[in-house]
Motif scaffolding. Structure first.
Motif, PDB file in Angstrom:
ATOM      1  N   ARG A 192     -17.854 -13.611 -11.795  1.00 34.10           N
ATOM      2  CA  ARG A 192     -17.541 -12.385 -12.536  1.00 34.10           C
ATOM      3  C   ARG A 192     -17.820 -11.169 -11.664  1.00 34.10           C
ATOM      4  N   HIS A 228     -14.438 -13.678 -27.557  1.00 33.16           N
ATOM      5  CA  HIS A 228     -13.405 -13.425 -26.543  1.00 33.16           C
ATOM      6  C   HIS A 228     -12.311 -12.596 -27.214  1.00 33.16           C
ATOM      7  N   GLN A 229     -12.202 -11.352 -26.766  1.00 28.82           N
ATOM      8  CA  GLN A 229     -11.215 -10.445 -27.363  1.00 28.82           C
ATOM      9  C   GLN A 229      -9.849 -10.682 -26.745  1.00 28.82           C
ATOM     10  N   MET A 230      -8.818 -10.523 -27.566  1.00 30.31           N
ATOM     11  CA  MET A 230      -7.437 -10.714 -27.087  1.00 30.31           C
ATOM     12  C   MET A 230      -6.541  -9.599 -27.615  1.00 30.31           C
ATOM     13  N   ARG A 259     -10.000 -19.318 -14.004  1.00 35.59           N
ATOM     14  CA  ARG A 259     -10.447 -17.980 -14.394  1.00 35.59           C
ATOM     15  C   ARG A 259     -11.823 -18.053 -15.057  1.00 35.59           C
ATOM     16  N   THR A 271      -6.582  -6.012 -31.974  1.00 33.58           N
ATOM     17  CA  THR A 271      -7.143  -7.131 -31.210  1.00 33.58           C
ATOM     18  C   THR A 271      -7.371  -8.322 -32.149  1.00 33.58           C
ATOM     19  N   PHE A 300      -0.252 -17.018 -23.637  1.00 31.33           N
ATOM     20  CA  PHE A 300      -1.186 -17.890 -22.911  1.00 31.33           C
ATOM     21  C   PHE A 300      -2.474 -18.115 -23.679  1.00 31.33           C
ATOM     22  N   ASN A 301      -2.775 -17.267 -24.634  1.00 28.81           N
ATOM     23  CA  ASN A 301      -3.975 -17.479 -25.459  1.00 28.81           C
ATOM     24  C   ASN A 301      -3.833 -18.711 -26.362  1.00 28.81           C
TER      25      ASN A 301
END
Ligand code: FMN
Length: 117
Positions: A104, A55-57, A99, A79, A3-4
């Protein structure tokens, strides 16, 4: 990247966070993952200070990353961090836009900290 893939390719930079879990001689580096987390945390703070967002994934196909960079066994990618400027949430596909604009919330402290007296 699952999804990223819907948004991550728009980032100015994608930083692969790699922990060196042992030296070339084979000596273990037990704090490698901790060190990587700190490095990415500081990258995030500095980016924010310079007007950028991060934005970390972890939702990543790691076998493809290992192959692309030909990573040795002691180099563990953990990551990928997207770095760039924030764009309009409305450009994201439905669920991701929701989202992005949702309020938040943070977990209460007693769910994060073990207190013993
Ligand atoms: C280790 C780690 C892996 C994550 N993996 C993903 C991911 O694959 N995709 C994603 O959209 N968000 C992922 N997140 C969440 C985002 O990086 C971010 O923390 C979340 O969107 C909350 O953002 P906020 O702190 O600005 O509210 C991950 C976070 C962490 C710490």
């Amino acid at each position: 990247m699952g999804f990223n893939a819907a948004w991550a390719h728009n980032a100015s930079v994608l930083v692969v966070g790699i922990a060196e879990t042992s030296s070339v001689e084979g000596d273990l580096r037990p704090y490698a993952e901790y060190d990587l987390g700190q490095a990415i945390a500081h990258l995030s703070v500095q980016a924010q200070a310079e007007g950028l967002a991060t934005h970390q994934m972890a939702g990543v196909e790691w076998d493809r990353v290992v192959a692309a960079f030909d990573l040795a066994d002691n180099l563990k990618p953990l990551t990928i961090t997207a770095v760039g400027t924030v764009d309009e949430a409305g450009k994201l596909p439905g669920a991701l836009a929701e989202r992005e604009t949702a309020p938040r919330t943070r977990l209460p402290l007693d769910e994060l900290v073990l207190l013993r007296s």
